[in-house]
Design an enzyme around this catalytic site. Structure first.
Site, PDB file in Angstrom:
ATOM      1  N   ASP A  69      -7.214   6.365  10.450  1.00 28.14           N
ATOM      2  CA  ASP A  69      -6.564   6.088   8.488  1.00 28.14           C
ATOM      3  C   ASP A  69      -7.122   7.310   7.797  1.00 28.14           C
ATOM      4  OD1 ASP A  69      -5.171   4.746   7.124  1.00 28.14           O
ATOM      5  OD2 ASP A  69      -6.309   2.839   7.502  1.00 28.14           O
ATOM      6  N   HIS A  98      -2.146   6.537  12.940  1.00 31.21           N
ATOM      7  CA  HIS A  98      -2.794   6.314  12.248  1.00 31.21           C
ATOM      8  C   HIS A  98      -4.222   7.783  11.241  1.00 31.21           C
ATOM      9  CE1 HIS A  98      -1.471   3.274   9.047  1.00 31.21           C
ATOM     10  NE2 HIS A  98      -1.873   3.993   8.302  1.00 31.21           N
ATOM     11  N   HIS A 130      -4.433  10.054   7.281  1.00 33.06           N
ATOM     12  CA  HIS A 130      -3.705  10.201   5.535  1.00 33.06           C
ATOM     13  C   HIS A 130      -4.423  11.705   6.137  1.00 33.06           C
ATOM     14  CE1 HIS A 130      -1.829   6.289   5.329  1.00 33.06           C
ATOM     15  NE2 HIS A 130      -2.508   5.630   5.889  1.00 33.06           N
ATOM     16  N   GLU A 159      -1.178  -5.128   5.451  1.00 31.55           N
ATOM     17  CA  GLU A 159      -2.408  -4.645   5.253  1.00 31.55           C
ATOM     18  C   GLU A 159      -3.634  -5.705   4.301  1.00 31.55           C
ATOM     19  OE1 GLU A 159      -3.048  -0.347   3.622  1.00 31.55           O
ATOM     20  OE2 GLU A 159      -5.734  -0.953   4.704  1.00 31.55           O
ATOM     21  N   HIS A 182       3.496   0.227   7.515  1.00 28.08           N
ATOM     22  CA  HIS A 182       1.892   0.302   6.803  1.00 28.08           C
ATOM     23  C   HIS A 182       2.320  -1.062   6.485  1.00 28.08           C
ATOM     24  CE1 HIS A 182       0.128   3.510   5.631  1.00 28.08           C
ATOM     25  NE2 HIS A 182      -0.736   3.359   6.080  1.00 28.08           N
ATOM     26  N   GLN A 189       3.489   4.981  -0.169  1.00 27.74           N
ATOM     27  CA  GLN A 189       2.354   4.960  -0.637  1.00 27.74           C
ATOM     28  C   GLN A 189       2.861   3.490  -2.024  1.00 27.74           C
ATOM     29  OE1 GLN A 189      -1.108   5.542  -0.552  1.00 27.74           O
ATOM     30  NE2 GLN A 189      -1.432   3.412  -1.070  1.00 27.74           N
ATOM     31  N   TRP A 198     -10.365   6.465   0.000  1.00 27.94           N
ATOM     32  CA  TRP A 198     -10.359   5.053   0.648  1.00 27.94           C
ATOM     33  C   TRP A 198     -11.386   4.560   1.809  1.00 27.94           C
ATOM     34  CZ3 TRP A 198      -5.754   7.648   0.186  1.00 27.94           C
ATOM     35  CH2 TRP A 198      -5.268   6.809  -0.845  1.00 27.94           C
TER      36      TRP A 198
HETATM   37 ZN   LIG Z   1      -3.025   3.809   6.277  1.00 32.01          ZN
END
Ligand SMILES: [Zn+2]
Length: 424
Positions: free
Chosen positions: A308, A56, A58, A212, A209, A151, A314
């Site tokens: 991630d 996982h 991005h 979350e 996802h 997203q 983030w």
């Molecule tokens: Zn993610």
């Protein structure tokens, strides 16, 4: 033979074995193989593993830290806002360069397979084009699998479903989703149905996802398992994050886990991100927010740990080190038992390899000679030390090397050098 690696320990507990390699494949594994090879490598009793796998990630956002500004609060919501500010400024060339740089970091860390989500909510699909180009360029040394990720919500964002299908037609591998971000629970469930039916129709894998949040009533994993079962998608569906499960009612979870198992759905926890982004609305006590990893494993559900984020809106830390991910997962889930610690190593190697559907993965005859030699004797020591990757091999060729972690001492009456391993 082209290469023989002598005297290695394996993650399954075998000790002092040799591994023979020819034409990029493992030909034999066993003690003291009576073979000649063009290249002999002495593992010296160190751990030889199949490469790390990240289930996982991005890659369209990675290494964008500070663009156009840093995330001052460090929260998920400011991160999403920041990504929204950055998106219109993205250029294809910059995306490709950052992703390639991250792949270099990954190789140096022995991370040779990554499943990356790619945002499809921009009508230009710039990031999709960029990561498909990156996938092509890195293919000789790294397996990059892409997930079409809406997203902003496949129902909530205009054109998102259309763009997702365009991305799949362009060569993206997996169907993504984000049901907890749709406008209502009902629309979230509807998004899961639509996306799973599309995946079943196209013969594709699914990785959403899912849940979350800290909301104990966010139950899209139930819907994902139901749809997977109904459509016969067993073994092809993954629920990523599942953080709400941390906060769910215990009785409800006792019913949910067998349902996930029956549906053949795998789980991915992202320990570095879950522990920093969840529980932000709590005072004290503060929830950890990571999903119920030991309980999922005990129910027979495969669980991988993902990275991630690395240096993006983030998360401002990280370096592609899956041992750091396993280390955090072990602590957050309190997986300190002997088997549990080995399970954490498995969660960044064999389990995500199975989730991605990698062929020829492993240290066994017939597998690709894709290997990592770690400066550690076994998986637990590898996690404890975030061990140096002495060498990283792809198809029998060394593509990265790092020195062992040693320090020279200048102390009277002490040995000249310090080794962080016991009994050495
Ligand atoms: Zn993610």
């Amino acid at each position: 033979m082209d290469v023989v690696i002598r005297n290695a320990n394996l993650a399954d507990g075998q000790q002092g074995v040799d591994v023979a390699i020819e034409h990029g494949r493992i030909m034999a594994v066993g003690p003291r193989l009576p073979l000649q090879a063009a290249q002999e490598i002495d593992a010296g009793g160190d751990l030889l593993s199949a490469p790390f796998v990240d289930a996982h990630f991005h890659m369209d956002a990675t290494l964008s830290y500070g663009l156009p500004r840093v995330n001052a609060s460090g929260t998920l919501l400011e991160g999403i806002a920041l990504w929204g500010e950055l998106k219109p400024q993205l250029t294809q060339q910059a995306l490709i360069e950052r992703a390639l740089q991250y792949c270099d970091w990954a190789v140096a860390r022995g991370l040779l397979a990554i499943r990356s989500h790619v945002d499809v909510c921009d009508d230009r699909l710039l990031a999709v084009e960029a990561l498909l180009e990156v996938k092509r360029q890195v293919a000789p040394y790294l397996d990059l699998q892409l997930v079409a990720f809406p997203q902003d919500g496949v129902l909530r964002a205009p054109n998102a479903l259309l763009n997702l299908k365009r991305a799949i037609a362009m060569g993206v591998d997996v169907v993504g989703g984000i049901p907890h971000f749709e406008r209502t629970m009902a629309e979230g469930a509807e998004s899961v149905r639509i996306l799973c039916e599309y995946a079943a129709d196209q013969g594709l894998m699914v990785d959403m996802h899912c849940d979350e949040s800290d909301d104990p009533l966010s139950r899209h994993i139930e819907t994902l398992a139901f749809q997977s079962n109904r459509l016969g998608l067993h073994g092809r569906v993954t629920g990523s994050h599942l953080t709400s499960m941390h906060s769910m009612d215990n009785y409800y979870v006792s019913k949910l886990l067998p349902l996930i198992r029956e549906a053949g759905v795998a789980a991915v926890a992202n320990p570095l991100i879950n522990i920093t982004l969840q529980g932000r609305h709590d005072t004290y006590p503060k929830r950890r927010g990571m999903t119920r990893v030991p309980e999922l494993l005990a129910a027979g559900i495969p669980v991988a740990f993902g990275h991630d984020c690395v240096m993006d809106p983030w998360y401002s830390l990280g370096s592609g080190d899956m041992l750091e991910v396993a280390h955090m997962g072990l602590h957050v889930a309190q997986m300190t038992g002997q088997q549990a610690m080995r399970d954490c190593f498995q969660a960044v190697t064999a389990t995500p390899a199975a989730i991605l559907g990698l062929q020829g993965y492993g240290v066994a005859p017939g597998c690709h000679a894709d290997l990592v030699l770690l400066d550690a004797a076994d998986p637990v020591e590898a996690i404890r030390l975030r061990a140096a990757r002495r060498l990283v091999m792809r198809r029998g060729k060394i593509i990265a090397e790092s020195p062992r972690a040693r320090a020279n001492l200048e102390l009277p009456g002490r040995p000249a050098s310090v080794d962080f391993r016991l009994g050495r």
